[in-house]
Design a protein around this motif. Sequence first.
Motif, short mmCIF file in Angstrom:
data_model
loop_
_atom_site.label_atom_id
_atom_site.label_comp_id
_atom_site.label_asym_id
_atom_site.label_seq_id
_atom_site.Cartn_x
_atom_site.Cartn_y
_atom_site.Cartn_z
N UNK A 113 0.84 -1.19 0.00
CA UNK A 113 0.00 0.00 0.00
C UNK A 113 0.88 1.25 0.00
N UNK A 114 0.31 2.34 -0.47
CA UNK A 114 0.96 3.64 -0.40
C UNK A 114 -0.14 4.65 -0.17
N UNK A 115 0.05 5.91 -0.51
CA UNK A 115 -1.02 6.89 -0.37
C UNK A 115 -2.17 6.50 -1.29
N UNK A 116 -3.39 6.74 -0.85
CA UNK A 116 -4.54 6.34 -1.65
C UNK A 116 -5.17 5.08 -1.11
N UNK A 117 -6.09 4.52 -1.86
CA UNK A 117 -6.90 3.41 -1.35
C UNK A 117 -6.71 2.12 -2.13
N UNK A 118 -5.65 2.02 -2.93
CA UNK A 118 -5.41 0.79 -3.68
C UNK A 118 -4.63 -0.21 -2.82
N UNK A 119 -5.10 -1.42 -2.78
CA UNK A 119 -4.42 -2.50 -2.08
C UNK A 119 -3.96 -3.51 -3.13
N UNK A 120 -2.67 -3.81 -3.15
CA UNK A 120 -2.14 -4.77 -4.10
C UNK A 120 -1.54 -5.95 -3.34
N UNK A 121 -2.10 -7.12 -3.58
CA UNK A 121 -1.62 -8.35 -2.95
C UNK A 121 -0.63 -9.03 -3.89
N UNK A 122 0.57 -9.27 -3.38
CA UNK A 122 1.64 -9.89 -4.15
C UNK A 122 1.81 -11.32 -3.64
N UNK A 123 1.57 -12.29 -4.53
CA UNK A 123 1.75 -13.69 -4.16
C UNK A 123 2.88 -14.29 -4.98
N UNK A 124 3.95 -14.67 -4.29
CA UNK A 124 5.10 -15.32 -4.91
C UNK A 124 4.99 -16.82 -4.67
N UNK A 125 5.26 -17.60 -5.71
CA UNK A 125 5.21 -19.06 -5.59
C UNK A 125 6.36 -19.67 -6.38
N UNK A 126 6.94 -20.72 -5.84
CA UNK A 126 8.00 -21.44 -6.54
C UNK A 126 7.58 -22.88 -6.74
N UNK A 127 7.99 -23.47 -7.88
CA UNK A 127 7.45 -24.75 -8.33
C UNK A 127 8.57 -25.73 -8.70
N UNK A 128 8.21 -26.99 -8.73
CA UNK A 128 9.11 -28.00 -9.29
C UNK A 128 9.18 -27.81 -10.80
N UNK A 129 10.17 -28.46 -11.41
CA UNK A 129 10.38 -28.29 -12.85
C UNK A 129 9.10 -28.56 -13.64
N UNK A 130 8.71 -27.61 -14.47
CA UNK A 130 7.56 -27.78 -15.34
C UNK A 130 6.23 -27.40 -14.72
N UNK A 131 6.13 -27.36 -13.41
CA UNK A 131 4.84 -27.10 -12.76
C UNK A 131 4.40 -25.65 -12.91
N UNK A 132 5.35 -24.73 -12.99
CA UNK A 132 4.97 -23.32 -13.17
C UNK A 132 4.35 -23.10 -14.55
N UNK A 133 4.94 -23.72 -15.58
CA UNK A 133 4.37 -23.61 -16.93
C UNK A 133 2.96 -24.18 -16.97
N UNK A 134 2.75 -25.31 -16.29
CA UNK A 134 1.44 -25.92 -16.25
C UNK A 134 0.42 -25.02 -15.55
N UNK A 135 0.84 -24.37 -14.47
CA UNK A 135 -0.05 -23.47 -13.74
C UNK A 135 -0.45 -22.29 -14.60
N UNK A 136 0.49 -21.74 -15.35
CA UNK A 136 0.18 -20.61 -16.23
C UNK A 136 -0.75 -21.03 -17.36
N UNK A 137 -0.58 -22.24 -17.85
CA UNK A 137 -1.45 -22.75 -18.90
C UNK A 137 -2.89 -22.85 -18.41
N UNK A 138 -3.07 -23.35 -17.18
CA UNK A 138 -4.41 -23.47 -16.61
C UNK A 138 -5.03 -22.10 -16.36
N UNK A 139 -4.21 -21.13 -15.95
CA UNK A 139 -4.71 -19.78 -15.72
C UNK A 139 -5.16 -19.15 -17.03
N UNK A 140 -4.38 -19.34 -18.09
CA UNK A 140 -4.75 -18.79 -19.40
C UNK A 140 -6.05 -19.42 -19.90
N UNK A 141 -6.20 -20.72 -19.68
CA UNK A 141 -7.43 -21.41 -20.08
C UNK A 141 -8.63 -20.85 -19.33
#
Length: 237
Positions: A113-141
Motif C-alpha cells: 500500500x501507499x497513499x490512496x486506497x489501492x491494495x495490491x496483494x503480491x503472491x510469490x510461488x516457486x514450483x518443481x520443474x515444469x509445474x509453473x508452466x502448467x499453472x500458467x497454462x491453466x490460468x490462461x485457459x
Amino acid sequence: MKRTVLAASALSAAVITGLTACGGSGSDTDAAADKPKATASQAKEVSPAERLAKLMVTKAESGYTVKEPSDGDALAASQEDMDVDKAVCTPLAYAMNELPIGSPQATLTHVATRSGAMFTYITLSTYADGAAESAMKDLAKAADSCGSGYTATSDRGSSPYNSVTVETAPSGSDESLATAATFEFKGFTQRLRTQTFRFGDTIVNYFTLDSGAFLQSRPGEAKIPADLVKAQNAKLG
C-alpha cells in the motif's frame, strides 16, 4: 452477512494491521561442541520458502509499505477451502484471493500500500520443474473460458463475478497474463485486476482492489501500480 470477495475482509483488516515479529535463541556450549559442523554445501542450501522471503520486494526497493496480510483477509485461507461453480475458472478464483495457482513447493503473500486506497496483494510461488508452466497454462485457459463470470464460495461467504476480460500485461518475463473482473457491491460495479508473471520456476501474481470504492459505496476501478510491478519483477528477472 455473506461478504463479496475481499469487499469486507481487506477493508476490515489490511488497513490497520501491522507486522510484528519476535524471536530468541539460546544454546549450551558443551552440547554445541558435540554437534557435527555443517558442511559448506549444507550451509548454502536454501529452502523454497526462504528463497521466496528474499525475493519479496521491500519498501526500500519499491516505495510501498509491504507487509503480511491479516488472517481472514481473503475469501478462503487455502485452496482446499474454496469451491468454484465452474471448475475451469478455479485458477482465476485463486489469483483473486491471494492464493497460489497450481501446486507450488512454497508460496508467500504480502500486501503493498501507499497513499490512496489501492491494495495490491503480491503472491510469490516457486514450483518443481515444469509445474509453473502448467499453472500458467491453466490460468490462461480459465481467462479464455470464464468471460461470462463464475462464483467462488467458502465458509466465509460468496463471490459472484459478473465478467472476466483479458488485458495486456507488461513484457519482460517468460510468460504473463493480465485480467480484469467485475462484480456488484451495494449496487455499484467494482472492477478488480490481476497481473501474473512467470520467471522460470517462479510465479508472481498481483491482485489489486480499490478499497475506497467499497468504503464510499461508489464504482471501483482498481489499477495495478506499474512501479510496484517493475520493482518486484526486477528481483525475479
